[in-house]
Design a protein around this motif. Sequence first.
Motif, mmCIF file in Angstrom:
data_model
loop_
_atom_site.group_PDB
_atom_site.id
_atom_site.type_symbol
_atom_site.label_atom_id
_atom_site.label_comp_id
_atom_site.label_asym_id
_atom_site.label_seq_id
_atom_site.Cartn_x
_atom_site.Cartn_y
_atom_site.Cartn_z
ATOM 1 N N LEU A 195 0.810 -1.222 0.000
ATOM 2 C CA LEU A 195 0.000 0.000 0.000
ATOM 3 C C LEU A 195 0.845 1.275 0.000
ATOM 4 O O LEU A 195 0.286 2.373 -0.075
ATOM 5 N N ALA A 196 2.148 1.146 0.075
ATOM 6 C CA ALA A 196 3.019 2.325 0.149
ATOM 7 C C ALA A 196 2.870 3.230 -1.076
ATOM 8 O O ALA A 196 2.975 4.450 -0.966
ATOM 9 N N ALA A 197 2.591 2.648 -2.234
ATOM 10 C CA ALA A 197 2.468 3.443 -3.460
ATOM 11 C C ALA A 197 1.069 4.019 -3.642
ATOM 12 O O ALA A 197 0.850 4.831 -4.528
ATOM 13 N N GLY A 198 0.120 3.592 -2.803
ATOM 14 C CA GLY A 198 -1.234 4.127 -2.925
ATOM 15 C C GLY A 198 -2.283 3.083 -2.622
ATOM 16 O O GLY A 198 -1.966 1.901 -2.442
ATOM 17 N N PRO A 199 -3.542 3.516 -2.555
ATOM 18 C CA PRO A 199 -4.645 2.617 -2.205
ATOM 19 C C PRO A 199 -4.828 1.465 -3.187
ATOM 20 O O PRO A 199 -4.606 1.626 -4.388
ATOM 21 N N LEU A 200 -5.229 0.319 -2.634
ATOM 22 C CA LEU A 200 -5.493 -0.878 -3.433
ATOM 23 C C LEU A 200 -6.729 -1.586 -2.898
ATOM 24 O O LEU A 200 -7.097 -1.409 -1.739
ATOM 25 N N THR A 201 -7.328 -2.407 -3.751
ATOM 26 C CA THR A 201 -8.435 -3.263 -3.326
ATOM 27 C C THR A 201 -7.873 -4.551 -2.732
ATOM 28 O O THR A 201 -6.689 -4.866 -2.914
ATOM 29 N N VAL A 202 -8.714 -5.316 -2.064
ATOM 30 C CA VAL A 202 -8.291 -6.609 -1.512
ATOM 31 C C VAL A 202 -7.765 -7.520 -2.628
ATOM 32 O O VAL A 202 -6.689 -8.104 -2.480
ATOM 33 N N PRO A 203 -8.470 -7.659 -3.766
ATOM 34 C CA PRO A 203 -7.918 -8.515 -4.827
ATOM 35 C C PRO A 203 -6.563 -8.027 -5.357
ATOM 36 O O PRO A 203 -5.696 -8.838 -5.677
ATOM 37 N N LEU A 260 0.731 -9.937 -3.241
ATOM 38 C CA LEU A 260 1.332 -10.777 -2.206
ATOM 39 C C LEU A 260 1.371 -12.256 -2.582
ATOM 40 O O LEU A 260 1.985 -13.060 -1.883
ATOM 41 N N GLY A 261 0.685 -12.619 -3.653
ATOM 42 C CA GLY A 261 0.618 -14.021 -4.028
ATOM 43 C C GLY A 261 -0.202 -14.844 -3.044
ATOM 44 O O GLY A 261 0.075 -16.022 -2.818
ATOM 45 N N ARG A 262 -1.213 -14.225 -2.468
ATOM 46 C CA ARG A 262 -2.103 -14.868 -1.500
ATOM 47 C C ARG A 262 -3.518 -14.836 -2.035
ATOM 48 O O ARG A 262 -3.826 -14.141 -3.001
ATOM 49 N N THR A 263 -4.425 -15.562 -1.378
ATOM 50 C CA THR A 263 -5.813 -15.557 -1.826
ATOM 51 C C THR A 263 -6.529 -14.305 -1.310
ATOM 52 O O THR A 263 -6.181 -13.791 -0.242
ATOM 53 N N PRO A 264 -7.537 -13.838 -2.050
ATOM 54 C CA PRO A 264 -8.313 -12.695 -1.556
ATOM 55 C C PRO A 264 -8.977 -12.992 -0.207
ATOM 56 O O PRO A 264 -9.124 -12.084 0.613
ATOM 57 N N GLU A 265 -9.357 -14.231 0.031
ATOM 58 C CA GLU A 265 -9.995 -14.593 1.304
ATOM 59 C C GLU A 265 -9.041 -14.373 2.477
ATOM 60 O O GLU A 265 -9.432 -13.864 3.529
ATOM 61 N N GLU A 266 -7.769 -14.762 2.299
ATOM 62 C CA GLU A 266 -6.770 -14.539 3.352
ATOM 63 C C GLU A 266 -6.548 -13.051 3.566
ATOM 64 O O GLU A 266 -6.569 -12.564 4.699
ATOM 65 N N VAL A 267 -6.346 -12.337 2.472
ATOM 66 C CA VAL A 267 -6.061 -10.903 2.558
ATOM 67 C C VAL A 267 -7.225 -10.150 3.180
ATOM 68 O O VAL A 267 -7.022 -9.229 3.977
ATOM 69 N N LEU A 268 -8.438 -10.543 2.868
ATOM 70 C CA LEU A 268 -9.602 -9.882 3.455
ATOM 71 C C LEU A 268 -9.562 -9.973 4.983
ATOM 72 O O LEU A 268 -9.798 -8.973 5.674
ATOM 73 N N LEU A 269 -9.245 -11.135 5.519
ATOM 74 C CA LEU A 269 -9.169 -11.275 6.978
ATOM 75 C C LEU A 269 -8.075 -10.383 7.561
ATOM 76 O O LEU A 269 -8.277 -9.736 8.590
ATOM 77 N N TRP A 270 -6.933 -10.345 6.913
ATOM 78 C CA TRP A 270 -5.833 -9.518 7.429
ATOM 79 C C TRP A 270 -6.153 -8.033 7.323
ATOM 80 O O TRP A 270 -5.887 -7.259 8.256
ATOM 81 N N VAL A 271 -6.734 -7.616 6.206
ATOM 82 C CA VAL A 271 -7.088 -6.206 6.021
ATOM 83 C C VAL A 271 -8.146 -5.787 7.045
ATOM 84 O O VAL A 271 -8.059 -4.701 7.623
ATOM 85 N N MET A 272 -9.122 -6.632 7.281
ATOM 86 C CA MET A 272 -10.156 -6.291 8.266
ATOM 87 C C MET A 272 -9.560 -6.167 9.666
ATOM 88 O O MET A 272 -9.946 -5.289 10.438
ATOM 89 N N GLY A 273 -8.598 -7.009 9.984
ATOM 90 C CA GLY A 273 -7.919 -6.882 11.277
ATOM 91 C C GLY A 273 -7.147 -5.586 11.374
ATOM 92 O O GLY A 273 -7.217 -4.876 12.383
ATOM 93 N N MET A 274 -6.424 -5.250 10.327
ATOM 94 C CA MET A 274 -5.653 -4.006 10.333
ATOM 95 C C MET A 274 -6.574 -2.789 10.352
ATOM 96 O O MET A 274 -6.265 -1.780 10.989
#
Length: 83
Positions: A24-32, A38-52
Motif C-alpha cells: 500500500l506504500a504506493a497508494g490505495p489498493l483493493t483486496v484482490p 502478495l501471491g495470497r488468496t483474496p480470502e486470506e487478505v480480506l481477513l488480514w485487512v479487516m484486522g488491520m
Amino acid sequence: MRERDRREIIRDEPLMHAPIRRALAAGPLTVPEIAERLGRTPEEVLLWVMGMRRYRQLVEVPDSGDDGYFRYALAATDEEVLA
C-alpha cells in the motif's frame, strides 16, 4: 493448493502487516489487488485487512472504484498527524 483453516490464516496476521504496508506504500489498493501483489488468496487478505482496519492501521478510501471493491490505504501515523 489446499484451503487453509481460518485459525491458521488469522495467526498469520501479525506476519502480514509489513507486506501489506509495503503493497500500500504506493497508494490505495483493493483486496484482490493486494492479494495479487502478495501471491495470497483474496480470502486470506480480506481477513488480514479487516484486522488491520479494526485497529486503525488501514482506512477505506472514500470513493471505491468502478469494480465495486473498496480501496484501502495506510492510516496516518501519530507523527504524520502532529506534523
